[in-house]
Motif scaffolding. Structure first.
Motif, PDB file in Angstrom:
ATOM      1  N   VAL A 274      33.675  -1.898  15.894  1.00  0.00           N
ATOM      2  CA  VAL A 274      34.449  -2.443  14.631  1.00  0.00           C
ATOM      3  C   VAL A 274      34.411  -1.515  13.551  1.00  0.00           C
ATOM      4  CG1 VAL A 274      34.614  -4.523  13.240  1.00  0.00           C
ATOM      5  CG2 VAL A 274      33.351  -4.832  15.727  1.00  0.00           C
ATOM      6  N   PRO A 275      35.626  -1.061  13.287  1.00  0.00           N
ATOM      7  CA  PRO A 275      35.966  -0.211  12.383  1.00  0.00           C
ATOM      8  C   PRO A 275      35.702  -0.918  10.722  1.00  0.00           C
ATOM      9  CG  PRO A 275      38.208  -0.665  13.124  1.00  0.00           C
ATOM     10  CD  PRO A 275      36.926  -1.274  14.125  1.00  0.00           C
ATOM     11  N   THR A 276      36.028  -0.036   9.690  1.00  0.00           N
ATOM     12  CA  THR A 276      35.809  -0.935   8.517  1.00  0.00           C
ATOM     13  C   THR A 276      36.993  -1.699   8.132  1.00  0.00           C
ATOM     14  OG1 THR A 276      36.603   1.216   7.526  1.00  0.00           O
ATOM     15  CG2 THR A 276      34.351   0.691   7.301  1.00  0.00           C
ATOM     16  N   MET A 277      38.167  -1.259   8.808  1.00  0.00           N
ATOM     17  CA  MET A 277      39.630  -1.481   8.611  1.00  0.00           C
ATOM     18  C   MET A 277      40.464  -1.248   9.988  1.00  0.00           C
ATOM     19  SD  MET A 277      41.584   0.537   6.039  1.00  0.00           S
ATOM     20  CE  MET A 277      41.294  -0.604   4.769  1.00  0.00           C
ATOM     21  N   GLY A 278      41.399  -1.996  10.486  1.00  0.00           N
ATOM     22  CA  GLY A 278      42.250  -1.631  11.706  1.00  0.00           C
ATOM     23  C   GLY A 278      41.566  -2.503  12.607  1.00  0.00           C
ATOM     24  N   THR A 279      42.200  -2.260  13.873  1.00  0.00           N
ATOM     25  CA  THR A 279      41.676  -3.007  15.172  1.00  0.00           C
ATOM     26  C   THR A 279      40.210  -2.324  15.650  1.00  0.00           C
ATOM     27  OG1 THR A 279      43.119  -1.494  16.597  1.00  0.00           O
ATOM     28  CG2 THR A 279      44.140  -3.617  15.805  1.00  0.00           C
ATOM     29  N   SER A 280      39.807  -3.462  16.284  1.00  0.00           N
ATOM     30  CA  SER A 280      38.520  -3.058  16.959  1.00  0.00           C
ATOM     31  C   SER A 280      38.794  -2.588  18.255  1.00  0.00           C
ATOM     32  CB  SER A 280      37.448  -4.036  16.856  1.00  0.00           C
ATOM     33  OG  SER A 280      38.053  -4.979  17.469  1.00  0.00           O
ATOM     34  N   GLN A 281      38.020  -1.910  19.183  1.00  0.00           N
ATOM     35  CA  GLN A 281      37.995  -1.502  20.290  1.00  0.00           C
ATOM     36  C   GLN A 281      36.907  -1.835  21.116  1.00  0.00           C
ATOM     37  OE1 GLN A 281      39.691   2.270  20.562  1.00  0.00           O
ATOM     38  NE2 GLN A 281      40.545   2.039  22.511  1.00  0.00           N
ATOM     39  N   ARG A 282      37.267  -2.197  22.464  1.00  0.00           N
ATOM     40  CA  ARG A 282      36.135  -2.483  23.507  1.00  0.00           C
ATOM     41  C   ARG A 282      36.065  -1.420  24.523  1.00  0.00           C
ATOM     42  NH1 ARG A 282      37.619  -8.825  23.747  1.00  0.00           N
ATOM     43  NH2 ARG A 282      36.196  -9.344  22.198  1.00  0.00           N
ATOM     44  N   ILE A 283      34.664  -1.048  24.901  1.00  0.00           N
ATOM     45  CA  ILE A 283      34.339  -0.377  25.941  1.00  0.00           C
ATOM     46  C   ILE A 283      33.727  -1.176  26.938  1.00  0.00           C
ATOM     47  CG2 ILE A 283      33.092   1.645  26.903  1.00  0.00           C
ATOM     48  CD1 ILE A 283      33.054   2.833  24.043  1.00  0.00           C
ATOM     49  N   THR A 284      34.182  -1.285  28.188  1.00  0.00           N
ATOM     50  CA  THR A 284      33.724  -2.303  29.066  1.00  0.00           C
ATOM     51  C   THR A 284      33.224  -1.256  30.491  1.00  0.00           C
ATOM     52  OG1 THR A 284      35.293  -3.965  28.441  1.00  0.00           O
ATOM     53  CG2 THR A 284      34.158  -4.103  30.902  1.00  0.00           C
TER      54      THR A 284
ATOM     55  N   ARG B 127      30.819  -3.266  37.169  1.00  0.00           N
ATOM     56  CA  ARG B 127      29.560  -3.174  37.949  1.00  0.00           C
ATOM     57  C   ARG B 127      29.270  -1.959  38.761  1.00  0.00           C
ATOM     58  NH1 ARG B 127      24.791  -3.614  39.875  1.00  0.00           N
ATOM     59  NH2 ARG B 127      24.348  -5.017  41.467  1.00  0.00           N
ATOM     60  N   ILE B 128      30.495  -1.337  39.228  1.00  0.00           N
ATOM     61  CA  ILE B 128      30.603  -0.012  39.787  1.00  0.00           C
ATOM     62  C   ILE B 128      30.333   1.033  38.892  1.00  0.00           C
ATOM     63  CG2 ILE B 128      31.737  -0.940  41.825  1.00  0.00           C
ATOM     64  CD1 ILE B 128      33.978   0.469  40.895  1.00  0.00           C
ATOM     65  N   GLY B 129      30.338   0.910  37.485  1.00  0.00           N
ATOM     66  CA  GLY B 129      30.135   2.090  36.603  1.00  0.00           C
ATOM     67  C   GLY B 129      31.265   2.679  36.088  1.00  0.00           C
ATOM     68  N   ARG B 130      32.481   2.139  36.250  1.00  0.00           N
ATOM     69  CA  ARG B 130      33.499   2.694  35.615  1.00  0.00           C
ATOM     70  C   ARG B 130      33.928   2.160  34.417  1.00  0.00           C
ATOM     71  NH1 ARG B 130      36.454   5.732  39.661  1.00  0.00           N
ATOM     72  NH2 ARG B 130      35.065   5.229  41.508  1.00  0.00           N
ATOM     73  N   VAL B 131      34.375   3.123  33.526  1.00  0.00           N
ATOM     74  CA  VAL B 131      34.497   2.839  32.049  1.00  0.00           C
ATOM     75  C   VAL B 131      36.041   2.453  31.793  1.00  0.00           C
ATOM     76  CG1 VAL B 131      34.219   3.784  29.748  1.00  0.00           C
ATOM     77  CG2 VAL B 131      32.385   4.467  31.426  1.00  0.00           C
ATOM     78  N   ARG B 132      36.096   1.419  30.975  1.00  0.00           N
ATOM     79  CA  ARG B 132      37.491   1.126  30.660  1.00  0.00           C
ATOM     80  C   ARG B 132      37.577   0.519  29.134  1.00  0.00           C
ATOM     81  NH1 ARG B 132      40.329  -4.559  31.492  1.00  0.00           N
ATOM     82  NH2 ARG B 132      38.069  -5.136  30.637  1.00  0.00           N
ATOM     83  N   LEU B 133      38.566   1.204  28.464  1.00  0.00           N
ATOM     84  CA  LEU B 133      38.941   0.782  26.974  1.00  0.00           C
ATOM     85  C   LEU B 133      39.871  -0.116  26.805  1.00  0.00           C
ATOM     86  CD1 LEU B 133      38.716   4.605  25.757  1.00  0.00           C
ATOM     87  CD2 LEU B 133      37.053   3.180  26.206  1.00  0.00           C
ATOM     88  N   SER B 134      39.808  -0.986  25.917  1.00  0.00           N
ATOM     89  CA  SER B 134      40.611  -1.912  25.433  1.00  0.00           C
ATOM     90  C   SER B 134      40.741  -2.378  23.913  1.00  0.00           C
ATOM     91  CB  SER B 134      40.683  -3.213  26.218  1.00  0.00           C
ATOM     92  OG  SER B 134      39.399  -3.952  26.029  1.00  0.00           O
ATOM     93  N   THR B 135      41.796  -2.569  23.293  1.00  0.00           N
ATOM     94  CA  THR B 135      41.953  -2.897  21.951  1.00  0.00           C
ATOM     95  C   THR B 135      41.946  -4.297  21.798  1.00  0.00           C
ATOM     96  OG1 THR B 135      43.556  -0.886  21.677  1.00  0.00           O
ATOM     97  CG2 THR B 135      43.631  -2.316  19.992  1.00  0.00           C
ATOM     98  N   SER B 136      41.051  -4.581  20.395  1.00  0.00           N
ATOM     99  CA  SER B 136      40.730  -5.921  20.346  1.00  0.00           C
ATOM    100  C   SER B 136      41.827  -6.310  19.165  1.00  0.00           C
ATOM    101  CB  SER B 136      39.399  -6.192  20.042  1.00  0.00           C
ATOM    102  OG  SER B 136      38.511  -6.003  21.083  1.00  0.00           O
ATOM    103  N   LEU B 137      41.415  -7.626  18.464  1.00  0.00           N
ATOM    104  CA  LEU B 137      42.077  -7.894  17.389  1.00  0.00           C
ATOM    105  C   LEU B 137      42.016  -7.306  16.008  1.00  0.00           C
ATOM    106  CD1 LEU B 137      41.460 -11.941  17.708  1.00  0.00           C
ATOM    107  CD2 LEU B 137      43.493 -10.584  18.299  1.00  0.00           C
ATOM    108  N   PRO B 138      42.776  -7.090  15.159  1.00  0.00           N
ATOM    109  CA  PRO B 138      42.618  -6.478  13.797  1.00  0.00           C
ATOM    110  C   PRO B 138      41.441  -7.104  13.099  1.00  0.00           C
ATOM    111  CG  PRO B 138      44.917  -7.156  14.153  1.00  0.00           C
ATOM    112  CD  PRO B 138      44.068  -7.943  15.227  1.00  0.00           C
ATOM    113  N   VAL B 139      40.808  -6.172  12.297  1.00  0.00           N
ATOM    114  CA  VAL B 139      39.841  -6.467  11.553  1.00  0.00           C
ATOM    115  C   VAL B 139      40.160  -6.859  10.211  1.00  0.00           C
ATOM    116  CG1 VAL B 139      37.538  -5.628  10.461  1.00  0.00           C
ATOM    117  CG2 VAL B 139      38.041  -4.774  12.909  1.00  0.00           C
ATOM    118  N   GLU B 140      39.740  -7.983   9.652  1.00  0.00           N
ATOM    119  CA  GLU B 140      40.004  -8.361   8.284  1.00  0.00           C
ATOM    120  C   GLU B 140      39.277  -7.741   7.226  1.00  0.00           C
ATOM    121  OE1 GLU B 140      42.787 -10.484   7.638  1.00  0.00           O
ATOM    122  OE2 GLU B 140      42.992 -10.339   9.998  1.00  0.00           O
TER     123      GLU B 140
END
Length: 187
Positions: free
Chosen positions: A161-171, A174-187
């Motif tokens: 979660v940044p100070t402003m802008g959109t947050s990002q998720r790292i998932t 189970r098999i250890g693969r890394v995936r990135l996705s963008t979340s909702l904007p930070v208020e």
């Protein structure tokens, strides 16, 4: 010298060599006001750009260390742990879900999930600046990769979660693969 003073006296006043042309106080006030307006217009986009850059930097650092932890587990046929760490010497207590202070990656040779004298340190991160929070889902405090590269537990998610802008998720699945996705904007 006689010629110089005669020459100066003969020149029209607008061509006088000793006369200086400067800015009036009003011109300086108007220019300063315009500069202040331009700065006010430029600061929010620059702040947002800096915040997004800091978020991307933190996301990339965590994702790279997760990939490193998985590859080291496979490479050495050894459990490898990535855990949050405030001091870079040991895993944070289980009550601390915050990752922004930093994390460590180590071979968990003794199998206790904590970095100790018998374990081998793989990488250390001092955390990310300009980030409001990096938190794990539920009580996620560590990622444990088995010698097969699979996670010891189920899927885990970290949200940057940044100070402003959109947050990002790292998932990490189970098999250890890394995936990135963008979340909702930070208020």
């Amino acid at each position: 010298m006689h010629y110089t003073s005669e020459l100066i006296m003969r020149l029209p006043s607008h061509q006088h060599p000793l006369q200086f042309r400067g800015y009036t106080l009003m011109e300086l006030v108007v220019a300063t006001a315009l500069l202040a307006i331009l700065i006010q217009l430029a600061i929010p986009p620059m702040s947002r750009l800096l915040s997004e850059w800091q978020r991307e930097h933190a996301t990339r650092a965590i994702a790279d260390h997760l990939v490193l932890a998985r590859s080291e587990a496979i490479r050495w046929s050894q459990r490898v742990v990535m855990c949050s760490s405030v001091d870079g010497l040991r895993c944070s207590p289980s009550s601390n879900r915050e990752w922004k202070s930093g994390w460590i990656v180590f071979q968990d040779i003794d199998g206790n999930g904590q970095f100790g004298p018998s374990d081998k340190l793989v990488a250390v991160s001092q955390g990310s600046h300009g980030i409001r929070s990096i938190r794990g889902n539920a009580l996620l405090q560590r990622f444990v990769f088995m010698p097969t590269g699979m996670m010891a537990s189920g899927m885990g998610t970290l949200e940057i979660v940044p100070t402003m802008g959109t947050s990002q998720r790292i998932t990490v699945n189970r098999i250890g693969r890394v995936r990135l996705s963008t979340s909702l904007p930070v208020e």
